[in-house]
Every structure is written in C-alpha cells, then in structure tokens.
Design an enzyme around this catalytic site. Structure first.
Site, PDB file in Angstrom:
ATOM      1  N   ASN A   1      76.933  28.937  39.577  1.00 54.15           N
ATOM      2  CA  ASN A   1      75.956  28.003  39.017  1.00 54.15           C
ATOM      3  C   ASN A   1      74.891  28.790  38.252  1.00 54.15           C
ATOM      4  O   ASN A   1      74.945  30.014  38.175  1.00 54.15           O
ATOM      5  CB  ASN A   1      75.340  27.127  40.117  1.00 54.15           C
ATOM      6  CG  ASN A   1      74.619  27.951  41.151  1.00 54.15           C
ATOM      7  OD1 ASN A   1      73.620  28.595  40.859  1.00 54.15           O
ATOM      8  ND2 ASN A   1      75.136  27.964  42.374  1.00 54.15           N
TER       9      ASN A   1
ATOM     10  N   PHE B   1      64.981  23.561  49.392  1.00 57.83           N
ATOM     11  CA  PHE B   1      64.798  23.100  48.019  1.00 57.83           C
ATOM     12  C   PHE B   1      65.850  22.028  47.763  1.00 57.83           C
ATOM     13  O   PHE B   1      66.917  22.059  48.372  1.00 57.83           O
ATOM     14  CB  PHE B   1      65.002  24.259  47.028  1.00 57.83           C
ATOM     15  CG  PHE B   1      63.749  25.024  46.731  1.00 57.83           C
ATOM     16  CD1 PHE B   1      63.205  25.886  47.675  1.00 57.83           C
ATOM     17  CD2 PHE B   1      63.102  24.892  45.507  1.00 57.83           C
ATOM     18  CE1 PHE B   1      62.049  26.588  47.415  1.00 57.83           C
ATOM     19  CE2 PHE B   1      61.938  25.597  45.223  1.00 57.83           C
ATOM     20  CZ  PHE B   1      61.407  26.447  46.179  1.00 57.83           C
TER      21      PHE B   1
ATOM     22  N   LYS C   1      68.672  17.731  57.346  1.00 62.08           N
ATOM     23  CA  LYS C   1      68.717  19.164  57.642  1.00 62.08           C
ATOM     24  C   LYS C   1      67.578  19.588  58.586  1.00 62.08           C
ATOM     25  O   LYS C   1      67.381  20.778  58.818  1.00 62.08           O
ATOM     26  CB  LYS C   1      68.686  19.963  56.330  1.00 62.08           C
ATOM     27  CG  LYS C   1      69.866  19.617  55.398  1.00 62.08           C
ATOM     28  CD  LYS C   1      70.016  20.553  54.223  1.00 62.08           C
ATOM     29  CE  LYS C   1      71.056  20.020  53.242  1.00 62.08           C
ATOM     30  NZ  LYS C   1      71.656  21.038  52.393  1.00 62.08           N
TER      31      LYS C   1
ATOM     32  N   LYS D   1      67.792  14.863  52.417  1.00 63.05           N
ATOM     33  CA  LYS D   1      68.057  16.267  52.814  1.00 63.05           C
ATOM     34  C   LYS D   1      66.997  16.751  53.809  1.00 63.05           C
ATOM     35  O   LYS D   1      67.314  17.467  54.763  1.00 63.05           O
ATOM     36  CB  LYS D   1      68.083  17.174  51.577  1.00 63.05           C
ATOM     37  CG  LYS D   1      69.358  16.987  50.752  1.00 63.05           C
ATOM     38  CD  LYS D   1      69.343  17.749  49.436  1.00 63.05           C
ATOM     39  CE  LYS D   1      70.574  17.365  48.625  1.00 63.05           C
ATOM     40  NZ  LYS D   1      70.586  17.853  47.266  1.00 63.05           N
TER      41      LYS D   1
ATOM     42  N   LYS E   1      95.229  37.873  38.741  1.00 62.48           N
ATOM     43  CA  LYS E   1      94.577  37.015  37.755  1.00 62.48           C
ATOM     44  C   LYS E   1      95.489  35.809  37.457  1.00 62.48           C
ATOM     45  O   LYS E   1      96.684  36.002  37.193  1.00 62.48           O
ATOM     46  CB  LYS E   1      94.351  37.841  36.481  1.00 62.48           C
ATOM     47  CG  LYS E   1      93.592  37.120  35.421  1.00 62.48           C
ATOM     48  CD  LYS E   1      93.418  38.017  34.200  1.00 62.48           C
ATOM     49  CE  LYS E   1      92.982  37.190  33.018  1.00 62.48           C
ATOM     50  NZ  LYS E   1      93.199  37.871  31.755  1.00 62.48           N
TER      51      LYS E   1
ATOM     52  N   ASP F   1      78.648  24.227  47.246  1.00 62.52           N
ATOM     53  CA  ASP F   1      79.076  23.315  48.314  1.00 62.52           C
ATOM     54  C   ASP F   1      80.572  23.436  48.582  1.00 62.52           C
ATOM     55  O   ASP F   1      81.043  23.101  49.658  1.00 62.52           O
ATOM     56  CB  ASP F   1      78.736  21.866  47.926  1.00 62.52           C
ATOM     57  CG  ASP F   1      77.239  21.618  48.019  1.00 62.52           C
ATOM     58  OD1 ASP F   1      76.608  22.164  48.940  1.00 62.52           O
ATOM     59  OD2 ASP F   1      76.691  20.905  47.158  1.00 62.52           O
TER      60      ASP F   1
HETATM   61  O1  PMT Z   1      67.052  30.603  40.674  1.00 60.53           O
HETATM   62  P1  PMT Z   1      66.335  29.860  39.567  1.00 60.53           P
HETATM   63  O2  PMT Z   1      67.012  30.005  38.252  1.00 60.53           O
HETATM   64  O3  PMT Z   1      64.876  30.192  39.538  1.00 60.53           O
HETATM   65  O4  PMT Z   1      66.446  28.286  39.891  1.00 60.53           O
HETATM   66  C1  PMT Z   1      65.740  27.772  40.982  1.00 60.53           C
HETATM   67  C2  PMT Z   1      66.542  26.666  41.680  1.00 60.53           C
HETATM   68  C3  PMT Z   1      66.738  25.492  40.746  1.00 60.53           C
HETATM   69  C4  PMT Z   1      67.919  27.210  42.111  1.00 60.53           C
HETATM   70  C5  PMT Z   1      65.697  26.259  42.954  1.00 60.53           C
HETATM   71  O5  PMT Z   1      64.468  25.754  42.516  1.00 60.53           O
HETATM   72  C6  PMT Z   1      66.422  25.217  43.767  1.00 60.53           C
HETATM   73  O6  PMT Z   1      66.314  24.029  43.568  1.00 60.53           O
HETATM   74  N1  PMT Z   1      67.222  25.684  44.776  1.00 60.53           N
HETATM   75  C7  PMT Z   1      68.089  24.841  45.605  1.00 60.53           C
HETATM   76  C8  PMT Z   1      69.328  24.529  44.842  1.00 60.53           C
HETATM   77  C9  PMT Z   1      70.318  23.724  45.658  1.00 60.53           C
HETATM   78  O7  PMT Z   1      71.370  24.221  45.969  1.00 60.53           O
HETATM   79  O8  PMT Z   1      69.920  22.558  46.043  1.00 60.53           O
HETATM   80  P2  PMT Z   1      70.810  21.565  46.974  1.00 60.53           P
HETATM   81  O9  PMT Z   1      70.117  20.281  46.821  1.00 60.53           O
HETATM   82  O10 PMT Z   1      72.239  21.630  46.592  1.00 60.53           O
HETATM   83  O11 PMT Z   1      70.651  22.143  48.442  1.00 60.53           O
HETATM   84  C10 PMT Z   1      69.601  21.715  49.306  1.00 60.53           C
HETATM   85  C11 PMT Z   1      69.189  22.848  50.197  1.00 60.53           C
HETATM   86  O12 PMT Z   1      70.270  23.206  51.073  1.00 60.53           O
HETATM   87  C12 PMT Z   1      68.803  24.119  49.467  1.00 60.53           C
HETATM   88  O13 PMT Z   1      67.700  24.700  50.124  1.00 60.53           O
HETATM   89  C13 PMT Z   1      70.035  25.009  49.603  1.00 60.53           C
HETATM   90  O14 PMT Z   1      69.693  26.406  49.641  1.00 60.53           O
HETATM   91  C14 PMT Z   1      70.628  24.558  50.933  1.00 60.53           C
HETATM   92  N2  PMT Z   1      72.089  24.629  51.007  1.00 60.53           N
HETATM   93  C15 PMT Z   1      72.857  23.900  50.168  1.00 60.53           C
HETATM   94  C16 PMT Z   1      74.234  23.934  50.287  1.00 60.53           C
HETATM   95  C17 PMT Z   1      74.823  24.742  51.289  1.00 60.53           C
HETATM   96  N3  PMT Z   1      76.132  24.815  51.427  1.00 60.53           N
HETATM   97  N4  PMT Z   1      74.042  25.458  52.098  1.00 60.53           N
HETATM   98  C18 PMT Z   1      72.682  25.416  51.980  1.00 60.53           C
HETATM   99  O15 PMT Z   1      71.980  26.081  52.738  1.00 60.53           O
END
Ligand code: PMT
Length: 400
Positions: free
Chosen positions: A209, A322, A340, A336, A288, A278
């Site tokens: 990503n 986040f 969580k 979330k 490859k 995810d």
């Molecule tokens: O790195 P940059 O370019 O500065 O960009 C910043 C950002 C956009 C990445 C950051 O601000 C941000 O939003 N990070 C969270 C991105 C994300 O994966 O969001 P989510 O809504 O999919 O996940 C929610 C939370 O669960 C996040 O804290 C994530 O770290 C966590 N998560 C998600 C999926 C997973 N399998 N395990 C997790 O722990």
C-alpha cells in the site's frame, strides 16, 4: 525559552541563506547567545555584516582570518556551543560532514563539536532526492544528528518538490522543542508501528500500500523527544530512523505481528499508525510467476488483526489506533475503536488532499472511548504527532 543557551548557527551557500537572518533574529529574541559561521559561498548570498549586526557577535567565514577575539577559533567555538544549527545545509556541507571532510571553518568546527548538531537541508528537489544525499542524511541521523526535513513547494530554482528550507519560526520551534524537550513521557515505554506491510506473491512481487511511514516516524520521534523509551516496528520505508528510537524493520503483517507481540508486554502505550495488509496471497510462488495469455486468479487469505489482538490482551496499556477511510469516516472509525478495544482512534479521510498516505500533512478527527470527537485542522505530520501525544499523555495521566 533559550536564555543561557549558546547556539552556533552555520550558514552554507544556498539561496535560503537569507532566511537564516530571521532564524538568528528569532534565536536572539528567544534569549540565546548566537555565534554565526558562514561558508565562503554563503557570503555570496548574504553579507557577514548582516549577521554580525543581528547576532551581536563577530562572524567567522574563514579558517585563516585574523581572529577578532582570542578564543574564536574552531575548537573554542566547538566547545562553546550547546547546539549547532546548520541552516540552510546544502548538499555540499552535508556531504562533507557525512564523509568526515573538514576543509573550511564550518565543517571543521562541526567535526570538533560534542554539542547536538541540527541540520536543515535546503536544495533543489532532484539534489535532495539524489540517493547520495539521502544516504548522507541517513548516515548522519543514525549517529545522532537531528535532521529538520525540508518543506515541499515551489523552489527558487523554479522546480516544485521537496527541498525548501522550512520557515524560520518552524526551525526555531524545532530547536527549542528539542533543546528544552519535555519529559512528560520519561520512564514510559512506547511502541509505535509505522509504514505499510508487503505481502509477497513471488520472489519479485508483493501486495502493498501507499504508506510512506511519515506519520508513524513522526510519532516515534515526538515520543522519544518527550523522554519515552521508544521501539518502532516499521514496514519498508525510505525515511531515516528517528534519533533515539529503536527501530525493528519488518516486511509482512505476520512479521509485524510477531515483533509487536514481542514488545507488547513491556509497553505502556501502543500507537498503531502502520497500514497493515488485511489479506495475503495464500500461496507464495517460489519462482517468478510467468505471464500467460489468460487471466490469473490470486487467492488471498486473511491476515491476523494485530490491533484487535492487542485489544484482547491489554492489561495496563493505552492503545491508540488509526483508521484510514475513504467513506463514512466516523462510522467506520467508531466501529474500529469499539471492536479493537482502543482508548483512542485517529481517523483520517485518505481521499482528502493533504491527508493520509505519503502526504507531509494530515487532517484527522480524534475519537475517544467516552464518545468525544475532536476535529483537528490540516497540519504537518510532525505537528500532529505533538498534538496527539498531548492528548495521549492526558489519557495516561487520567488512567493512573
Ligand atoms: O505512512 P504515511 O504515508 O504517513 O500514511 C499515514 C497513514 C495513512 C498510513 C496513517 O495515518 C493511517 O491511517 N494508518 C492506519 C492505516 C490502516 O491500516 O488503517 P485500517 O483502518 O485498515 O486499520 C485500523 C487500525 O488497525 C490501524 O491502527 C492498523 O494499524 C490496525 N491494523 C489493521 C489491520 C491489521 N491486520 N492489523 C492491524 O493492526
């Protein structure tokens, strides 16, 4: 704020040298005693006389000039400084310092000092992203030099991109913050995750990503500046490791999960800014994957949700997540936050210009367990990191 602090301002030869006039003036107004050292090239942009008048001290430009005071020579100045600020720092002076070259007064004095050295790079964008310059900055940051990242925008050379010296106010505020660094997180163990994960498909391809790591690195750096012991688990990122932060590099979500779980027991605070995949390919091809005429189908399987797992295991830790959303920001972020078991979630609508992935700024709403929602204006990720830590330390104080 800087009363009694001795600051040497080094000015190297770039057009942004004119901004150093205001930097010196602001440092003086903040109470610092300031000595200015200029390279020969810098004197082509602004005269030493200007800096002499503003700093109230003689300016040194030449290794061999007759000293105006007995102790103004490179070793004396190197010992005198509490902090060394080079602004603007050109590719040339950065290269010299990183390579251990000391062939004029400024590079010689920096080499001789034990004070903290802060560099504010400013140059043409192509120079700034040149791997030689990037490597030099990385090398310096690894040995404790503080790098103040340049702004992006229209540069004096007519090119748009990174390389602009930040505004004097920003530079002086950063210096003040680092020098008088608060200690409200002293003794706290903070775990930050940053950047995106990569899920391999074959030896050369992956699903990834757009996360650059900027948000997570800014948070780790800000927490370290406030006295915390910080461990950052980071996916691939081109950013230099923040000074004072232990960085554990990982690639996949599974590796991130393991590294996070290894640290979780010790942590008082976990901030998960990483963009974790995810899903991962069910099968990773050893070779490859070859092109064929037809379509191919990838089968993906679910990755563990690391943050949800932390939410289940949490005992004393404050958990901050986040949420990167493209629609229904508050609904998804609230879901979330609750599912969580978080104390706080920082929701960014990543479709907005100036927010989310790879941007230098972010625009967020902060959602709390008690239902409060705060909307923050667009700001640099560095400033946002400070704002978020202000709120998190308040949560930590209340939870004790
Ligand atoms: O790195 P940059 O370019 O500065 O960009 C910043 C950002 C956009 C990445 C950051 O601000 C941000 O939003 N990070 C969270 C991105 C994300 O994966 O969001 P989510 O809504 O999919 O996940 C929610 C939370 O669960 C996040 O804290 C994530 O770290 C966590 N998560 C998600 C999926 C997973 N399998 N395990 C997790 O722990």
């Amino acid at each position: 704020m800087l009363t009694g602090k001795k600051v040497v301002v080094g000015i190297s030869g770039g057009i942004a040298a004119y901004k150093a006039v205001e930097i010196v003036s602001r440092l003086k107004k903040a109470g610092a005693e300031v000595r200015v050292v200029m390279t020969r090239a810098a004197t082509q942009f602004v005269t030493p006389l200007t800096f002499r008048e503003i700093s109230g001290n003689p300016v040194v430009c030449d290794m061999w000039q007759e000293p105006k005071e007995w102790n103004v020579e490179h070793i004396a100045l190197a010992n005198w400084a509490d902090v060394f600020l080079i602004a603007p720092a050109t590719a040339n002076i950065i290269g010299k310092i990183a390579s251990g070259i000391a062939d004029e007064f400024l590079s010689t004095t920096v080499m001789a000092t034990k004070a903290m050295v802060m560099l504010a790079p400013a140059m043409n964008s192509n120079m700034y992203i040149n791997p030689i310059v990037t490597d030099n900055l990385l090398r310096l940051s690894k040995i404790g030099y503080q790098i103040i990242p340049p702004d992006s925008g229209m540069l004096a050379c007519g090119v748009e991109g990174p390389g602009r010296l930040p505004e004097p106010e920003t530079i002086v505020n950063t210096l003040v913050r680092i020098l008088t660094r608060g200690s409200d997180l002293a003794g706290k163990k903070v775990l930050v995750t940053a950047a995106g994960t990569r899920e391999p498909l074959d030896p050369v391809r992956y699903i990834g990503n757009r996360s650059s790591g900027k948000m997570g690195y800014a948070l780790a750096s800000a927490a370290a500046n406030r006295g915390a012991d910080v461990v950052m688990v980071s996916g691939p990122s081109n950013l230099p490791p923040p000074p004072g932060v232990v960085v554990k590099k990982v690639e996949t979500a599974a590796e991130m999960r393991q590294a996070v779980l290894d640290e979780f027991g010790n942590a008082d605070l976990v901030i998960k800014a990483a963009a974790v995949a995810d899903y991962r390919p069910s099968i990773v091809s050893k070779q490859k994957i070859k092109k064929t005429d037809g379509k191919i189908t990838l089968v993906l399987e679910k990755n563990p949700d690391i943050l949800a797992e932390l939410g289940e295991r949490k005992v004393k830790q404050i958990l901050v997540g986040f949420a990167a959303e493209t629609e229904d920001l508050l609904t998804h972020a609230t879901e979330k936050l609750n599912r969580k078991n978080l104390d706080m979630i920082v929701a960014n609508d990543v479709t907005l210009p100036g927010a989310g992935f790879d941007s230098d700024t972010n625009i967020v709403r902060v959602l709390y367990q008690d239902g409060r929602i705060e909307e923050l204006p667009q700001m640099s990720k560095d400033s946002l990191a400070g704002q978020l830590l202000d709120r998190i330390t308040a949560l930590m104080t209340n939870s004790n």
